[in-house]
Enzyme design. Structure first.
Site, PDB file in Angstrom:
ATOM      1  CD  GLN A  85      70.685  32.956  45.654  1.00  0.00           C
ATOM      2  OE1 GLN A  85      70.451  31.771  45.520  1.00  0.00           O
ATOM      3  NE2 GLN A  85      69.738  33.846  45.901  1.00  0.00           N
TER       4      GLN A  85
ATOM      5  CG  ASP B 298      61.262  35.349  40.117  1.00  0.00           C
ATOM      6  OD1 ASP B 298      60.066  35.454  39.774  1.00  0.00           O
ATOM      7  OD2 ASP B 298      61.709  34.326  40.667  1.00  0.00           O
TER       8      ASP B 298
ATOM      9  N   GLY C 250      63.170  33.239  55.304  1.00  0.00           N
ATOM     10  CA  GLY C 250      61.819  32.690  55.442  1.00  0.00           C
ATOM     11  C   GLY C 250      61.671  31.800  56.671  1.00  0.00           C
TER      12      GLY C 250
ATOM     13  CG  ASP D 272      58.818  31.020  43.626  1.00  0.00           C
ATOM     14  OD1 ASP D 272      59.465  30.114  43.079  1.00  0.00           O
ATOM     15  OD2 ASP D 272      58.543  32.098  43.065  1.00  0.00           O
TER      16      ASP D 272
HETATM   17  N1  AG3 Z   1      62.304  28.458  41.419  1.00  0.00           N
HETATM   18  C1  AG3 Z   1      63.348  27.542  41.029  1.00  0.00           C
HETATM   19  C2  AG3 Z   1      62.898  26.271  40.414  1.00  0.00           C
HETATM   20  C3  AG3 Z   1      63.989  25.268  40.416  1.00  0.00           C
HETATM   21  C4  AG3 Z   1      64.901  25.375  39.272  1.00  0.00           C
HETATM   22  N2  AG3 Z   1      65.955  24.430  39.395  1.00  0.00           N
HETATM   23  C5  AG3 Z   1      66.947  24.297  38.499  1.00  0.00           C
HETATM   24  N3  AG3 Z   1      66.983  25.044  37.445  1.00  0.00           N
HETATM   25  N4  AG3 Z   1      67.882  23.415  38.720  1.00  0.00           N
HETATM   26  C6  AG3 Z   1      61.926  29.336  40.409  1.00  0.00           C
HETATM   27  C7  AG3 Z   1      61.802  30.716  40.837  1.00  0.00           C
HETATM   28  C8  AG3 Z   1      60.787  31.383  39.984  1.00  0.00           C
HETATM   29  N5  AG3 Z   1      60.057  32.353  40.720  1.00  0.00           N
END
Ligand code: AG3
Length: 275
Positions: A28, A83, A135, A152
């Site tokens: 990505q 993150d 994963g 997550d």
């Molecule tokens: N995980 C992503 C949540 C989804 C967000 N989607 C979006 N903005 N279209 C968050 C990672 C945080 N640790």
């Protein structure tokens, strides 16, 4: 502007102060910006993953909801979470002896270590076992069992697509200890009703106690977002233990309230909800 084009004709934005990082990994595009209203923000493939201003909401709700319900969480697995925000909250629980985090994309971890220490600052903790690995593959190769599994993930596009599928959840179930709890990022309440139904349906085929809980935030499109709850037994309301950590958003009342869903969502998820 820092703009997430969430869907055709639907975008969300923050003012840009400056760009701190931009890279293209095998999986990505990864970007970190300083924004006008939300501090530093991380975007993967143009989607907001977190902002410094409100990341504690998502991370506290993903972690303290299950860890305050499981009778004694020792071993925690995080799938994704590059993150570091989820790991940070997990490590605040003294019962946790080991936290395995399996992130597919080293670029996310490296960029956050460098530019977002607010979330990535604890990744060097001795209880952490950080693996840069897919994963899905980890699930096939590891034989370890966990008390709590936290998924997550990003939205179900690209590398994260299998994380919303039945095969993956069968493997998750195989790695869950007897009193185990699974929490997964459950998408937008308003825009992704179908995703919520499909996630909850497949979880309900594998776990006896299932449902979804909501949180509101400022950075993800539509504001109101969800997590999937799936457990082998522990009940999120009946088994809640006292909360002792200092938090920004989470408290025991918020915990209980999060399981009270708006009527349209409650109706659509009812057949697969046992909470
Ligand atoms: N995980 C992503 C949540 C989804 C967000 N989607 C979006 N903005 N279209 C968050 C990672 C945080 N640790």
């Amino acid at each position: 502007m820092i703009e997430e084009r969430y869907k055709e004709g639907l975008s969300f934005g923050l003012g840009l102060v400056r760009k701190l990082f931009e890279g293209q990994s095998a999986f990505q595009k990864v970007e970190v910006f300083e924004s006008t209203h939300h501090g530093r923000v991380l975007l993967n493939d143009g989607c907001f993953m977190l902002s410094e201003r409100d990341e504690r909401i998502y991370h506290e709700m993903m972690v303290h909801v299950p860890l305050n319900v499981h009778p004694y969480p020792r071993r925690v697995l995080i799938i994704g979470g590059g993150d570091g925000g989820t790991a940070r909250e997990v490590l605040r629980h003294e019962s946790v002896e080991r936290c395995v985090m399996v992130e597919i994309d080293a670029m996310v971890v490296d960029a956050c270590r460098k530019f977002i220490p607010q979330t990535a600052g604890q990744l060097g903790d001795a209880r952490m076992d950080l693996r840069i690995e897919d994963g899905v593959r980890f699930m096939k190769t590891s034989d370890e069992r966990f008390d709590v599994i936290l998924i997550d993930s990003t939205d179900p596009n690209g590398a994260a697509t299998p994380l919303f599928g039945r095969d993956f959840y069968k493997d998750v179930a195989a790695h869950l200890a007897p009193e185990g709890i699974v929490i997964a990022q459950g998408e937008s309440v308003f825009y992704e009703q179908e995703t919520q139904v499909s996630l909850l349906t497949l979880a309900s085929e594998l776990f006896p106690c299932t449902g979804m809980f909501n949180f509101t935030n400022m950075t993800y499109p539509g504001g109101l977002w969800s997590f999937l709850w799936a457990s082998r037994g522990p009940h999120p309301l009946r088994d809640l233990r006292p909360h002792r950590l200092e938090t920004f958003y989470y408290n025991e009342d918020v915990h209980r309230a999060a399981f009270q869903l708006p009527e349209f969502q409650r109706q659509s998820l009812k057949p697969w909800t046992t909470i």
